[in-house]
Each structure stands twice: as structure tokens, then as C-alpha cells.
Design a protein around this motif. Structure first.
Motif, PDB file in Angstrom:
ATOM      1  N   ASN A  79      14.220  63.365  13.443  1.00  0.00           N
ATOM      2  CA  ASN A  79      14.818  64.135  12.361  1.00  0.00           C
ATOM      3  C   ASN A  79      16.235  64.348  12.870  1.00  0.00           C
ATOM      4  OD1 ASN A  79      15.960  66.085  10.777  1.00  0.00           O
ATOM      5  ND2 ASN A  79      14.053  67.213  10.489  1.00  0.00           N
TER       6      ASN A  79
ATOM      7  N   LEU B  39       7.366  70.034  12.368  1.00  0.00           N
ATOM      8  CA  LEU B  39       7.047  68.648  12.755  1.00  0.00           C
ATOM      9  C   LEU B  39       8.248  67.987  13.430  1.00  0.00           C
ATOM     10  CD1 LEU B  39       5.455  65.840  12.241  1.00  0.00           C
ATOM     11  CD2 LEU B  39       6.840  65.729  10.180  1.00  0.00           C
ATOM     12  N   HIS B  40       7.974  67.181  14.470  1.00  0.00           N
ATOM     13  CA  HIS B  40       9.052  66.385  15.069  1.00  0.00           C
ATOM     14  C   HIS B  40       8.618  64.929  15.229  1.00  0.00           C
ATOM     15  CE1 HIS B  40      11.406  69.944  15.810  1.00  0.00           C
ATOM     16  NE2 HIS B  40      10.352  70.510  16.352  1.00  0.00           N
ATOM     17  N   PRO B  41       9.356  63.997  14.639  1.00  0.00           N
ATOM     18  CA  PRO B  41       9.100  62.569  14.849  1.00  0.00           C
ATOM     19  C   PRO B  41       9.809  62.113  16.123  1.00  0.00           C
ATOM     20  CG  PRO B  41      10.782  62.881  13.148  1.00  0.00           C
ATOM     21  CD  PRO B  41      10.411  64.254  13.631  1.00  0.00           C
TER      22      PRO B  41
ATOM     23  N   HIS C 139      17.961  67.354  14.305  1.00  0.00           N
ATOM     24  CA  HIS C 139      17.435  68.101  15.450  1.00  0.00           C
ATOM     25  C   HIS C 139      18.057  67.775  16.810  1.00  0.00           C
ATOM     26  CE1 HIS C 139      13.528  69.309  13.120  1.00  0.00           C
ATOM     27  NE2 HIS C 139      14.626  69.816  12.597  1.00  0.00           N
TER      28      HIS C 139
ATOM     29  N   LEU D  14      17.186  68.877  20.653  1.00  0.00           N
ATOM     30  CA  LEU D  14      15.915  68.169  20.893  1.00  0.00           C
ATOM     31  C   LEU D  14      16.158  66.749  21.408  1.00  0.00           C
ATOM     32  CD1 LEU D  14      13.038  68.197  21.203  1.00  0.00           C
ATOM     33  CD2 LEU D  14      12.750  68.593  18.788  1.00  0.00           C
TER      34      LEU D  14
ATOM     35  N   CYS E  38      14.126  63.614  19.060  1.00  0.00           N
ATOM     36  CA  CYS E  38      13.559  63.763  17.733  1.00  0.00           C
ATOM     37  C   CYS E  38      14.360  62.914  16.748  1.00  0.00           C
ATOM     38  CB  CYS E  38      13.580  65.222  17.302  1.00  0.00           C
ATOM     39  SG  CYS E  38      12.923  65.428  15.640  1.00  0.00           S
TER      40      CYS E  38
HETATM   41 CU    CU Z   1      12.694  67.417  15.290  1.00  0.00          CU
END
Ligand code: CU
Ligand code: C2O
Length: 430
Positions: free
Chosen positions: A415, A359-361, A418, A423, A413
Motif C-alpha cells: 500500500n 491490512l498490509h500487502p 505506507h 513500513l 508494504c
Molecule cells: Cu501497509
């Protein structure tokens, strides 16, 4: 920007102007100096921190506390914050997460400013034109600094007062793996008389989503990421609040004083009324894509003048010279990632697709996007305006926004482990 990560550049050095809109350096895209309605100084410090709960952790404070002071403004006011770095060796900045500030005030170390070194300061200024729930955090080596507590809430209340609604912020964070609300642990009682309406502003400062639900009364999902939801109906479902995202819940407290719990991940709760035992997480999940009633958008997404793909993958390779298993954007490893180029006034569509195994927010700076579809299924509910959205592995979202805020903006992202693994992409105005 030699390294990926949220910042990581030199602290406190003089810098040449960074790139911006139509040749205008980003650091010139700023509010001119002048008097401010909300004016404060935030002093960043690293060291041992005693949380409101009494627990002691290694981390960071702003004016001696973590979370830092809640900044409150009334819509239309000018906000000015002087950030001072007392002893944070890596340097600090403040990013106004979800607030569409002028680019030069966005607080991205290495992009819109250099990090503030020890003994240095930086003045942020922005007009609080949008009412809603937001937060601020350091954007220099952000993973350890945000995990360690360098953040606070930013709440802008509407010009027309909220009446006698009780307004409560629930800023949730994991300190060393333990869930807290406003620095407290367990059940955190809040003000609210029987029969009164409360608005609970949930802010998720973690690296992953938090499931939020309400025990003892239904709630209305009043706003997401600082924008009101149109026509929300009472719900008892669980709601996933994205890392970096916000959700405002409105609850009418029972007239008989019975207990209500706003459960944050099941580990902590904001409580009202008489004691109520922890409630189990409801199986059903509220989907903002199909919640509330449709309303006209201020632009026509079908008339997009730019369309971009943001496809997240993962593969082994060398990231900026370091071997490892890294995130990719459109198949590329940092720094060979897209610079999405727009012109002021463009209607931009972006297809964000996640084929990376996790998952990536995803968080877009400086703009609010409306969610058009998930996995090709069009939205049917209230316009869902977002700045922070979960993109599940194997899924996609389509978003659209107007390029109305010239500058150089990150789209990364949230997180926060990341971005340092590649990212990150940027949006640039030509
Ligand atoms: Cu991420
Ligand atoms: Cu909340 Cu680029 O960050």
C-alpha cells in the motif's frame, strides 16, 4: 536513505556506491553490457493523460501511454530497457516487481541507484530466466507516481510455447478512484474463440486487494506471482489478488460461444463470447494455502539457518523527527527498523505478524518466498510462491526463502502510502 518512502532521494546526482553484498557495492551487482534480445526505450513524462477509455487524468505516461508498453520476453532472453526522464521533476526509476533481477537493476531510488533526473537515463538489464506474469513501476516517490500511471506489465512466456492457448493480460488500476483494465473501463472484450483455452494474467497495481472471479465458466488458478500452481482444480470461488500481486487464470471457453466474464472487483471485466450480464461475487473465497497439490520444495524450510520476526504495529511518535501516528516494525519507528542480515545460501524463515489495525500487502524484493503457514496453520496445497502477500490485521504468515541474490533489498508494504509512514525494512547480505 535519509527518508522513509520508496525513494525520495536526490535525482540525477552522482552518488557514492551504496552498500551491498560482502562489501560489493549494489550498483556493481549488475549484468555486464552486451546485446539484448528485447531492447526498448521507455520515456517517462508527467502531465495530462488521456486513458484508452477516453478519460483525461493528471498523471504520468511511458512512451505516451499509461499503462506503459507491455514488455514481453521469452524465457532465457536478455531484456534491456533504457529509461529516459523527459520532465518528471522528482525523478523516476523502474522496479521490476516480482522479478529477481540483479540488485543493481532493482530500481530502488536511494538504495540501488539514484532517481533519474530530467534529461537523464538509466539502462536496466536482466536475464528473463523465470517465465510468468510480473510488472514494472517507478520506485521514486512511488505512491503518486504509481497512482498516476508510471507502470506497465512484464510477461515472460515459457520456452516451450503455450500452444494455442490465448494469452491475455488484464492489468488493473484505479485512476482517480475508477477501476480500469489496461486503461479501459467497464466491459473490455478480449479475443478467444468458442472452445478455446485462455490464460488471463491479472496484475493488481492498486494499493489494496482486488476480488477477482469468473462468471459463465469455472477457472483454474494456474499461477500466483509468476509461479505455476501445481494441480489446481477448477474453481468458481472469488480470489483476492494482493496489491502488487498477480494471478493467472486459465479458462476453457464454452464450446457454444456462451459469455464468460473475468470480473475485477465487480467494477470492470474482461469478457469473452456472447454478452453476459455482470455476475455477483461468489461468497466462497479460494485460499491458495490449501489449493492444488503439494510438491517437493527445492530447499528444506525445517533446516533454516536464519529466522526473523517482522511484526507490524502502530503507535504515536516521531518518525524521523515528524510527529504522528506511524507504523512500527518490531516495535520500532523508522529509521530504527531491522536490517535483516543474511549470507548467500542461507535458508531464511520469516514470521510476519500484523497487529497494526489495518491490512498490509507485504512485498519482498529480489526473492521468491514460499508460504509455510497462516496463523500457525500449515499449508496443505501446492507450494505457494509469492513476492506480494496480504497480511490481515490480527493475523500472521510464515514464509521461507533461499538467500540466493546478493544485494540490498527492500521488504515493505505495497500500500504505497505506507512506506512513507514507516513500513519499510531491508534485507542485506553480509
Ligand atoms: Cu501497509
Ligand atoms: Cu512494487 Cu518495492 O515495489
Amino acid at each position: 536513505m535519509g527518508t522513509p518512502d520508496l525513494g525520495g532521494g536526490p535525482a540525477g546526482t552522482d552518488h557514492a556506491a551504496h552498500g551491498g553484498a560482502a562489501g560489493i557495492p549494489v550498483d556493481q551487482l549488475r549484468e555486464p553490457p552486451g546485446p539484448a534480445d528485447v531492447d526498448l526505450i521507455l520515456v517517462a513524462r508527467a502531465g495530462r493523460v488521456t486513458l484508452a477509455s477516453g478519460r483525461v487524468v493528471d498523471g504520468f505516461t511511458l512512451n505516451g501511454t499509461t499503462p506503459g508498453p507491455e514488455i514481453r520476453a521469452v524465457q532465457g532472453q536478455m531484456v534491456q530497457v533504457r529509461l529516459v526522464n523527459e520532465n518528471v521533476a522528482e525523478g523516476v526509476t523502474l522496479h521490476w516487481h516480482g522479478y529477481d533481477v540483479p540488485a543493481g537493476d532493482d530500481g530502488v531510488a536511494g538504495v540501488t541507484q539514484d532517481a533519474v533526473g530530467i534529461g537523464g537515463s538509466f539502462v536496466y538489464r536482466f536475464r528473463a530466466d523465470q517465465a510468468g506474469t510480473f510488472w514494472y513501476h517507478s520506485h521514486q516517490v512511488a505512491d503518486p507516481q504509481v497512482k498516476g500511471g508510471l507502470f506497465g506489465a512484464l510477461v515472460v512466456t515459457p520456452r516451450e510455447a503455450l500452444g494455442d492457448t490465448v494469452d491475455t493480460t488484464a492489468l488493473t488500476h484505479l485512476y482517480a478512484g475508477r477501476r480500469t483494465v489496461n486503461g479501459l473501463e467497464g466491459d473490455v472484450p478480449a479475443a478467444g474463440a468458442p472452445g478455446q483455452r485462455v490464460r488471463v494474467r491479472v496484475v493488481n497495481t492498486d494499493n489494496g486487494p482486488v476480488q477477482v472471479w469468473v462468471g459463465g465458466a469455472p477457472y483454474r488458478l494456474a499461477a500466483i506471482d509468476g509461479t505455476e500452481v501445481t494441480g489446481p482444480t477448477p474453481s468458481t470461488d472469488s480470489l483476492a489478488v494482493t496489491a502488487g500481486g498477480r494471478a493467472d487464470l486459465e479458462i476453457d471457453l464454452p464450446a457454444d460461444g456462451a459469455g464468460v466474464r473475468v470480473e475485477l472487483g465487480g467494477a470492470s471485466a474482461v469478457t469473452f463470447g456472447r454478452p453476459l450480464a455482470p455476475t455477483p461475487r461468489p461468497a466462497a473465497e479460494l485460499d491458495p494455502l490449501h489449493h492444488g497439490t503439494p510438491a517437493a520444495l527445492p530447499f528444506d524450510p525445517a533446516a533454516a539457518t536464519r529466522s526473523f520476526d517482522y511484526v507490524i504495529g502502530r503507535r504515536p511518535g516521531f518518525l524521523d523527527g515528524t510527529p504522528g501516528l506511524w507504523w512500527t516494525v518490531n516495535g520500532h519507528l523508522w529509521p530504527d527498523v531491522p536490517m535483516y542480515v543474511v549470507r548467500k545460501g542461507d535458508v531464511v524463515r520469516m514470521h510476519v505478524e500484523n497487529a497494526s489495525g489495518e491490512l498490509h500487502p507485504m512485498h519482498l524484493h529480489g526473492h521468491h518466498a514460499v508460504v509455510l503457514a497462516r496463523d500457525g496453520v500449515p499449508a496443505t496445497g501446492s507450494p505457494w510462491w509469492t513476492d506480494s502477500i496480504d497480511v490481515q490485521d490480527g493475523h500472521s504468515v510464515d514464509i521461507a526463502f533461499v538467500a540466493d541474490n546478493p544485494g540490498l533489498w527492500m521488504d515493505h508494504c505495497h500500500n504505497l502510502a505506507h512506506p512513507g509512514e514507516g513500513l519499510i525494512a531491508h534485507l542485506m547480505y553480509e
